[in-house]
Motif scaffolding. Structure first.
Motif, PDB file in Angstrom:
ATOM      1  N   HIS A 146      14.674  12.583  -1.116  1.00 47.94           N
ATOM      2  CA  HIS A 146      14.710  12.650   0.452  1.00 47.94           C
ATOM      3  C   HIS A 146      13.828  11.833   0.567  1.00 47.94           C
ATOM      4  CE1 HIS A 146      17.751  15.527   1.421  1.00 47.94           C
ATOM      5  NE2 HIS A 146      17.329  15.798   0.854  1.00 47.94           N
ATOM      6  N   ILE A 147      12.654  11.685  -0.303  1.00 54.53           N
ATOM      7  CA  ILE A 147      11.440  10.864  -0.235  1.00 54.53           C
ATOM      8  C   ILE A 147      11.705   9.084   0.545  1.00 54.53           C
ATOM      9  CG2 ILE A 147      11.396   9.229  -2.709  1.00 54.53           C
ATOM     10  CD1 ILE A 147       8.408  10.727  -2.112  1.00 54.53           C
ATOM     11  N   CYS A 148      10.749   8.805   1.305  1.00 52.92           N
ATOM     12  CA  CYS A 148      11.178   7.834   1.631  1.00 52.92           C
ATOM     13  C   CYS A 148       9.375   6.746   1.826  1.00 52.92           C
ATOM     14  CB  CYS A 148      11.072   7.194   3.431  1.00 52.92           C
ATOM     15  SG  CYS A 148       9.905   8.632   4.664  1.00 52.92           S
ATOM     16  N   THR A 149       9.473   5.261   2.385  1.00 58.55           N
ATOM     17  CA  THR A 149       8.125   4.975   2.490  1.00 58.55           C
ATOM     18  C   THR A 149       6.959   5.158   3.041  1.00 58.55           C
ATOM     19  OG1 THR A 149       8.939   3.082   2.221  1.00 58.55           O
ATOM     20  CG2 THR A 149       7.014   2.914   2.706  1.00 58.55           C
ATOM     21  N   GLU A 150       7.022   6.325   3.867  1.00 57.00           N
ATOM     22  CA  GLU A 150       6.145   6.503   4.493  1.00 57.00           C
ATOM     23  C   GLU A 150       5.632   7.557   3.715  1.00 57.00           C
ATOM     24  OE1 GLU A 150       9.001   5.554   5.318  1.00 57.00           O
ATOM     25  OE2 GLU A 150       8.388   4.753   7.333  1.00 57.00           O
ATOM     26  N   ASP A 151       6.203   8.435   2.927  1.00 55.33           N
ATOM     27  CA  ASP A 151       5.596   9.666   2.052  1.00 55.33           C
ATOM     28  C   ASP A 151       4.788   8.647   1.018  1.00 55.33           C
ATOM     29  OD1 ASP A 151       6.787  12.208   3.692  1.00 55.33           O
ATOM     30  OD2 ASP A 151       8.741  11.284   2.737  1.00 55.33           O
ATOM     31  N   LEU A 152       5.782   7.455   1.032  1.00 55.69           N
ATOM     32  CA  LEU A 152       4.726   7.285  -0.694  1.00 55.69           C
ATOM     33  C   LEU A 152       3.230   6.915  -0.645  1.00 55.69           C
ATOM     34  CD1 LEU A 152       7.552   5.130  -2.471  1.00 55.69           C
ATOM     35  CD2 LEU A 152       6.434   6.919  -3.467  1.00 55.69           C
ATOM     36  N   LEU A 153       3.623   6.285   0.970  1.00 58.54           N
ATOM     37  CA  LEU A 153       2.137   5.774   1.681  1.00 58.54           C
ATOM     38  C   LEU A 153       0.712   7.213   1.498  1.00 58.54           C
ATOM     39  CD1 LEU A 153       2.637   3.281   4.644  1.00 58.54           C
ATOM     40  CD2 LEU A 153       1.670   2.859   1.439  1.00 58.54           C
ATOM     41  N   ARG A 154       1.462   8.228   1.906  1.00 60.75           N
ATOM     42  CA  ARG A 154       0.914   9.469   2.532  1.00 60.75           C
ATOM     43  C   ARG A 154       0.553  10.017   1.136  1.00 60.75           C
ATOM     44  NH1 ARG A 154       2.862  14.594   2.683  1.00 60.75           N
ATOM     45  NH2 ARG A 154       4.542  14.255   3.001  1.00 60.75           N
ATOM     46  N   ILE A 155       1.286   9.723   0.024  1.00 58.46           N
ATOM     47  CA  ILE A 155       1.288   9.901  -1.080  1.00 58.46           C
ATOM     48  C   ILE A 155      -0.231   9.645  -2.343  1.00 58.46           C
ATOM     49  CG2 ILE A 155       1.605  10.830  -3.833  1.00 58.46           C
ATOM     50  CD1 ILE A 155       4.613  11.647  -2.138  1.00 58.46           C
ATOM     51  N   GLY A 156       0.174   7.969  -1.659  1.00 58.93           N
ATOM     52  CA  GLY A 156      -0.996   7.470  -2.305  1.00 58.93           C
ATOM     53  C   GLY A 156      -1.103   6.274  -3.530  1.00 58.93           C
ATOM     54  N   VAL A 157       1.086   6.293  -3.138  1.00 63.01           N
ATOM     55  CA  VAL A 157       1.025   4.795  -4.010  1.00 63.01           C
ATOM     56  C   VAL A 157       1.356   4.105  -3.469  1.00 63.01           C
ATOM     57  CG1 VAL A 157       3.347   4.042  -4.920  1.00 63.01           C
ATOM     58  CG2 VAL A 157       2.812   6.983  -4.941  1.00 63.01           C
TER      59      VAL A 157
END
Length: 976
Positions: free
Chosen positions: A938-949
């Motif tokens: 269920h991951i999205c682009t906003e999640d990746l930015l929050r993670i640090g990718v």
């Protein structure tokens, strides 16, 4: 006695060899050709018989023999008086033969195979047949001498040699005495001698022949010609002479060749030849005179400058002589009313120095003569000692002709008493810019505010563009504050109550500012008591303001928490990652149009007075490397390593030298060498880094071969890998990773250094590379194959180099590939040859090396995986005890590089990230709460930015894989 004499007479032997320089003979019977005339006791029955014979060289010698008929009587034999010649002890060599008692007739019942040896001291030769008494006192017994070889009929003919020490001796001379009590023997020769240390020259110290008066005799020497004693308290050298005539140990204080002389064969000093010099005391050799200097005689300690050349007072003796510069060139004067800007070019001939400064002379010229400019003329940045080539001159009079002279000087201008080279230019200022202002008055005042106005200038030539007013408390001339106004009035606020101020004003026209008006004193009003209504109004306003502020804070906190819960079920983790989204990326200093700007941005400028250089510890590409102390006011003094830029550098060399500081200044990590700062405002230019006591890792390991345990070595490797992980995360490629470029401090902490070959690594794709221009030196033994062949450097090529560093560490500084040539190394690697494990190297570490040396760079582990692997080894020390190869292939269980599973079989986030080669983000995914494949889908682009990718290529790769996971989930083939 006749029946045994023929046996004794067969054994005549010579003494041992010639006397060495360490011996002085006092008596030697072998050299006597006439009767010895020794004393025999008892004289009534003399059993000792003096005889002559020939030794084996055919020389006539004298000897004594005895074979008494009655063994119960003591038969004595005494030598003549022997002067001791200052010796405290002498040595006596006795050569004799003795009959075996079993070979004697049966009637010879009390036979003995020993005799006694005595000596007696005396200040004069006064012995008689009866004096001194023939007994042990006054004679002193030295030894009971026994024979090693006994004579028998038909047996081997051997003599005995015994050397005994006689002493201590204190009187002028002595007698030797022999006592036989039943021995049938012959004294073949007696040699008495003393031992002394010969004259010797050691360490440029000369010692005379010395006679030891005790167990160890101290002798005083002198320094050889053209040498002097060294040390803080020079004194003559001393050395000890042993009782055996041998010098003991080195001289107590050393001598060294004095200035102007060099050592030759460690025992003499030779004068420096023509055109050579030696400036200091010591073992250094003569050097060729620096440029523009020469010597006038042999043995010179300094080279004198040739005519017209000089040295500055602070120049070292090995500095080349230089001369004053020629004049400044191409002076350009820009006149703006009464302001002049002077610019010029540097002299054609700098005189061989870089410390050129300039001075300005100003003269106001009339019709007949010129006089120096008035004191009101100002120069910016200054009038003397200017290092730049631009000066702004203000305060000149209008419509006046001036002669402005630029003087060029350097460090030897004053020494040579040469007038500075000068270049002059004549200029004439333009119209008068003085617009007088007066009539300042106060129009309105309160406790803290004053309104001022003044009369407009009565002139018609210029329009006033602006007024500038300055004011300060009366009596405080150093506290001026300035206010500008386009009209002839101004309001001054925030003044002190009931205070007097001094005020001045001036006008600015197109030609510049005029002079300030005379002082005018104004004052503020005294305090007025606050009325109750005023206090009430103030209290209400403050209360309303506080209520509004509290309401705003409550609403902001509520909205923030609500937003955080909607984005992340774990608010703590969410806030943690919100604060850590910024990822620092390395910036190449060569991308700056002005490289000095990169230095100013990333490196702190340090005042040269804060630094004290103590000693030179090495040499670099651009100059010397020194150890020194850095004491910044308010901070603790600490040791630093100082890289200096040697004189005569070009602009490019200076830029390249400082680029390393621009690189280091961007890094902050415990395993990266720390930059303290730079010194660019003075010469020489310096780079200051933290001081690493143990120096380079390779030489440190060779010096301590076998002294560290495997767990300590793995700790060092872990530190290096941690530093490289930090660099790779900053998108930085080192390109020259080797043990020689790793520094070690006193706590065995390893830090990556030497960024001379480093370059910027762009993240244009998932496989970032840097392609260098063809050519350039590459450290072949440490460089990956693709970097050698195609000049492609990546973090993966740094991983290859790290594997070589691992091998260096585990072999305690052994040279990689030993004595193979660079071409042999390249050919061997192309044929899949890899370095074998060093002795006693754990198998797990060598397998990790093999992983780093994978031919395909995409198959090599990343530094984050290497750090994790080494951490597991440190937590499990037992694994370091296994030696040999774990597998035949390059894979290794520490890196968990099993065959990559298909996405449909990924059971964990770790498997999924490994399958798409994004395992570098594993820890971040888990900390962000994505702990299962279900959550990952269920991951999205906003999640990746929050993670640090943040890299677009990585985001695209992960989201594409997530889409595949969703397809497998829909089809039911995804296993959890």
């Amino acid at each position: 006695m006749d029946h045994v004499c023929w046996i004794i007479s067969l054994f005549w032997f010579v003494l041992t060899g010639p006397i060495t320089a360490e011996e002085e003979v006092l008596m030697n019977t072998k050299l006597e050709t006439s009767d010895l005339r020794w004393t025999v006791f008892p004289s009534s029955d003399p059993q000792w018989e003096e005889m002559s014979g020939l030794d084996e060289e055919g020389n006539s010698v004298r000897t004594f023999q005895i074979c008494p008929t009655e063994s119960s009587v003591s038969h004595w034999l005494r030598t003549r008086f022997i002067p001791r010649r200052g010796a405290s002890q002498v040595y006596v060599e006795i050569r004799f033969t003795m009959m075996e008692c079993s070979a004697m007739p049966s009637s010879y019942r009390s036979c003995k195979e020993t005799f006694n040896f005595f000596y007696c001291q005396s200040d004069e030769d006064n012995a008689t047949p009866t004096h001194p008494a023939w007994m042990e006192n006054p004679y002193s017994k030295v030894d009971t001498v026994a024979a090693d070889f006994l004579l028998r009929r038909g047996g081997e003919r051997k003599s005995n040699v015994k050397t005994v020490r006689v002493g201590p001796l204190s009187k002028k001379g002595f007698y030797l005495a022999f006592q036989a009590q039943g021995a049938c023997m012959a004294l073949l020769s007696i040699r008495a001698f003393l031992k002394k240390c010969p004259a010797v020259t050691r360490a440029f110290s000369s010692f005379p022949e010395t006679l030891p008066h005790s167990l160890v005799q101290q002798a005083e020497g002198v320094c050889v010609a053209n040498s002097v004693s060294t040390g803080q308290n020079p004194h003559p050298p001393t050395m000890f002479c042993g009782e055996d005539g041998q010098w003991v140990g080195p001289p107590s204080s050393s001598c060294a060749c004095k200035p102007g002389y060099e050592p030759v064969d460690s025992d003499r000093c030779r004068a420096c030849g023509s055109g050579q010099y030696k400036a200091s005391v010591g073992g250094g050799l003569c050097r060729v005179c620096p440029e523009n200097s020469n010597t006038h005689s042999l043995g010179s300690s300094v080279c004198l400058c040739r005519p017209g050349f000089y040295r500055a007072a602070n120049d070292l003796p090995d500095t080349a002589c230089s001369k004053p510069p020629s004049g400044a060139r191409s002076i350009i004067a820009q006149v703006n009313d009464t302001v002049v800007t002077l610019e010029w070019s540097e002299p054609l001939d700098r005189g061989g120095r870089s410390d050129i400064t300039y001075s300005i002379e100003c003269e106001r010229c009339g019709e007949s003569s010129c006089v120096p400019c008035a004191d009101g003329v100002t120069y910016r940045p200054g009038q003397v000692g200017i290092s730049g080539r631009r000066v702004v001159i203000r305060g000149l009079l209008p419509h006046t002709t001036y002669t402005l002279t630029v003087l060029a000087q350097n460090g030897v201008s004053a020494v040579g008493h040469v007038s500075p080279a000068s270049t002059a230019v004549n200029i004439t200022t333009s119209r008068d810019v003085y617009v007088p202002v007066s009539g300042i008055k106060r129009t309105k005042a309160s406790e803290t505010t004053v309104s001022l106005s003044w009369a407009s200038p009565s002139q018609t030539h210029h329009s006033v563009l602006e007024y500038q007013l300055r004011y300060s408390l009366k009596g405080q001339d150093d506290g001026w504050q300035y206010v500008s106004s386009r009209s002839n009035s101004v309001v001054l606020n925030s003044l002190a109550r009931a205070s007097q101020y001094q005020v001045q004003v001036r006008a600015r026209t197109a030609a510049g500012y005029g002079h300030f008006s005379p002082f005018t004193t104004i004052s503020t009003l005294p305090d007025v008591e606050d009325s109750p209504s005023h206090l009430l109004l103030t209290g209400v306003l403050v209360a309303v303001g506080l209520l509004v502020l509290v309401a705003v804070v409550i609403v902001a906190v509520f909205c923030f928490r609500r937003s955080s819960r909607m984005r992340d079920p774990d608010p703590d983790k969410s806030s943690q990652f919100l604060m850590g989204q910024g990822i620092k990326v390395y910036i190449d200093p060569f991308t700056y149009e002005d490289p000095n700007e990169a230095v100013r941005e990333f490196a702190k400028e340090i005042d040269v007075s804060f630094v004290k250089i103590e000693e030179v510890i090495g040499a670099g590409e651009f100059g010397e490397v020194c150890r020194g102390r850095l004491k910044v006011p308010g901070k603790k003094e600490n040791y630093v390593a100082i890289k200096t830029l040697k004189g005569g550098y070009t602009d490019k060399q200076r830029r390249d030298f400082l680029s390393e500081a621009s690189i280091m200044g961007q890094f902050q990590h415990p395993n990266i060498i720390h930059l303290e700062g730079v010194i660019t405002a003075s010469c020489p230019v310096m780079i200051l880094t933290e001081y690493m006591e143990n120096g380079a890792l390779d030489s440190f390991l060779r010096l301590n071969d076998g002294q560290f345990t495997n767990i300590q070595l793995v700790g060092m490797l872990r530190g290096i890998a941690s530093g490289m992980k930090y660099l790779s995360e900053m998108s930085f490629v080192h390109r020259d990773l080797a043990a020689r470029n790793i520094l070690v401090n006193s706590n065995l902490v390893c830090k990556v250094s030497d960024f001379g070959l480093s370059r910027f690594l762009t993240e244009n794709s998932s496989d970032p590379t840097y392609t260098s221009s063809l050519g350039g030196k590459i450290p072949i033994r440490w460089t990956a194959p693709e970097a050698i062949a195609f000049r492609k450097f990546t973090s993966a090529s740094d991983v290859w180099s790290y594997g070589i560093v691992m091998w260096e560490v585990m072999s305690f500084g052994e040279r990689p590939y030993w004595d193979m040539s660079n071409q042999d190394v390249i050919n061997a690697i192309e044929q899949d040859y890899r370095l074998p494990p060093p002795p006693e190297c754990p198998a797990s570490l060598h397998q990790l090396m093999l992983d780093c040396w994978q031919k395909e760079r995409s198959s090599r582990p990343r530094f984050c995986a290497i750090v994790s692997a080494l951490d597991r080894l440190i937590r499990n020390p037992a694994s370091l005890k296994i030696t040999g190869r774990l597998t035949d292939g390059p894979s290794h269980p520490l890196l968990d590089q099993r065959p990559l599973p298909p996405l449909s079989q990924c059971r964990s986030v770790s498997d999924w990230l490994r399958a798409i080669k994004m395992e570098r983000y594993e820890e971040r995914f888990l900390q962000a709460g994505f702990t299962s494949i279900e959550l990952i889908s269920h991951i999205c682009t906003e999640d990746l930015l929050r993670i640090g990718v943040t890299l677009a290529g990585h985001q695209k790769k992960i989201l594409s894989s997530v889409q595949t996971l969703r397809i497998h989930k829909t089809s039911g083939s995804l296993q959890y």
